[in-house]
Scaffold this motif. Structure first.
Motif, PDB file in Angstrom:
ATOM      1  N   HIS A  53       0.818  -1.210   0.000  1.00 58.29           N
ATOM      2  CA  HIS A  53       0.000   0.000   0.000  1.00 58.29           C
ATOM      3  C   HIS A  53       0.854   1.264   0.000  1.00 58.29           C
ATOM      4  N   PHE A  54       1.912   1.284   0.801  1.00 61.70           N
ATOM      5  CA  PHE A  54       2.708   2.500   0.931  1.00 61.70           C
ATOM      6  C   PHE A  54       3.805   2.608  -0.136  1.00 61.70           C
ATOM      7  N   VAL A  55       4.289   1.466  -0.639  1.00 66.32           N
ATOM      8  CA  VAL A  55       5.358   1.505  -1.647  1.00 66.32           C
ATOM      9  C   VAL A  55       4.794   1.619  -3.061  1.00 66.32           C
ATOM     10  N   GLU A  56       3.821   0.794  -3.378  1.00 63.98           N
ATOM     11  CA  GLU A  56       3.283   0.757  -4.747  1.00 63.98           C
ATOM     12  C   GLU A  56       2.016   1.594  -4.928  1.00 63.98           C
ATOM     13  N   ARG A  57       1.282   1.819  -3.836  1.00 62.52           N
ATOM     14  CA  ARG A  57       0.000   2.540  -3.891  1.00 62.52           C
ATOM     15  C   ARG A  57      -0.867   2.016  -5.040  1.00 62.52           C
ATOM     16  N   PRO A  58      -1.189   0.721  -5.001  1.00 67.58           N
ATOM     17  CA  PRO A  58      -1.880   0.107  -6.137  1.00 67.58           C
ATOM     18  C   PRO A  58      -3.367   0.441  -6.185  1.00 67.58           C
ATOM     19  N   ASP A  59      -3.954   0.257  -7.341  1.00 63.78           N
ATOM     20  CA  ASP A  59      -5.402   0.275  -7.489  1.00 63.78           C
ATOM     21  C   ASP A  59      -5.866  -1.147  -7.188  1.00 63.78           C
ATOM     22  N   TRP A  60      -6.310  -1.372  -5.949  1.00 67.32           N
ATOM     23  CA  TRP A  60      -6.613  -2.736  -5.512  1.00 67.32           C
ATOM     24  C   TRP A  60      -7.720  -3.373  -6.345  1.00 67.32           C
ATOM     25  N   SER A 183       1.946  -6.111  -4.469  1.00 68.88           N
ATOM     26  CA  SER A 183       0.495  -6.229  -4.323  1.00 68.88           C
ATOM     27  C   SER A 183       0.009  -7.600  -4.781  1.00 68.88           C
TER      28      SER A 183
END
Length: 293
Positions: A53-60, A183
């Motif tokens: 969440h903090f490194v890639e900040r993905p669109d889950w 992710s």
């Protein structure tokens, strides 16, 4: 991702996996394969999701849209391989398991050539052979005839199944190039945790564990489960499964080094074998000169 960072990731992944063999010795005597598999991924899940969440900040939502391939990756790499590996070690020696595991890079190269149409260069083939020779020297302490004198059993067959599972996992990893690696690993780990939960609950785990077993499962849950899987999946997307597969031979060398640090003797033949493994990895990592086999 840069070339040298990719190679560093592959080295770190296999260093952590080597520790899995060393620390796994403290755990396997107190936990079943199902319990070990569930426990390691329970620890990993609590680390993977925050890191992703903090490194890639993905669109889950986009990640979850690929749930079918992530589920297959979970069945193969998260559940299948680890269960088969730990189950194999109940029936066979670590030497036999390592001998079978030495076949994994060759299998990945062959299956990648067949399924992904990855060409086998002369450098890749030569590096594979040099590295395999080094692995066998490390395992047999220079007495290569032991390969033919060793008796194989159910554990060896289970280990063969394990490396087949890992081969398909590695090939599938190439297909997830569009997904952020941390992710994707986090979601696969969570799926694996859900799949193994019923078997874990039925296994009747006995607590508390000894300090050594506790230390062992914490190590396995953090470094091989989080670090190795992230590094491995990220690297495969950059250089392909067949080129990455040769680095799996480093597991044997790193295991021997860790054993030496723990006080076990290491022979000259094993040192020579380790150097051959690194030479094979270096040859494979060099750019092809346009010569194809």
């Amino acid at each position: 991702m840069g070339k040298y960072r990719t190679y560093l990731f592959l080295i770190m992944a296999n260093l952590f996996w080597a520790g899995n063999y060393v620390f796994g010795k403290y755990v396997v005597a107190e936990m079943t394969p199902v319990q070990m598999t569930f426990s390691r991924w329970l620890i990993a899940v609590f680390l993977l999701f925050p890191i992703a969440h903090f490194v890639e900040r993905p669109d889950w939502k986009s990640v979850l849209k690929e749930w079918k391939i992530l589920l297959l990756m979970s069945i193969l790499g998260v559940v299948g391989y680890n269960f088969l590996l730990y189950e194999a070690l109940r029936f066979t020696t670590s030497m036999n398991a390592a001998l079978v595991n030495a076949m994994n890079p060759a299998l990945i190269v062959l299956f990648s050539s067949f399924f992904l149409r990855e060409k086998i260069s002369l450098a890749k083939g030569l590096g594979l052979l040099v590295s395999l020779l080094g692995v066998l020297l490390v395992l047999t302490k220079g007495q290569l005839q032991l390969i033919f004198q060793t008796e194989y059993n159910l554990g060896d067959l289970l280990m063969l199944a394990a490396i087949l599972v890992w081969t398909f996992y590695s090939i599938l990893g190439r297909k997830m190039k569009g997904l952020p690696p941390i992710s994707a690993t986090a979601v696969s780990a969570l799926m694996g945790l859900i799949l193994t939960l019923p078997f874990f609950l039925a296994s009747g785990i006995h607590l508390p564990l000894s300090p050594k077993a506790t230390m062992g499962i914490l190590y396995i849950g953090i470094f091989p489960s989080v670090g190795s899987f992230i590094f491995w999946n990220a690297s495969i997307r950059e250089i392909g499964a067949s080129r990455a597969g040769i680095y799996l031979n480093l597991i044997t060398v790193f295991t021997a080094i860790l054993s030496m640090l723990l006080g076990n003797p290491v022979t000259f033949a094993q040192v020579l074998g380790g150097l051959l493994v690194f030479a094979g990895v270096y040859i494979t990592g060099k750019k092809d000169k346009g010569i194809r086999s």
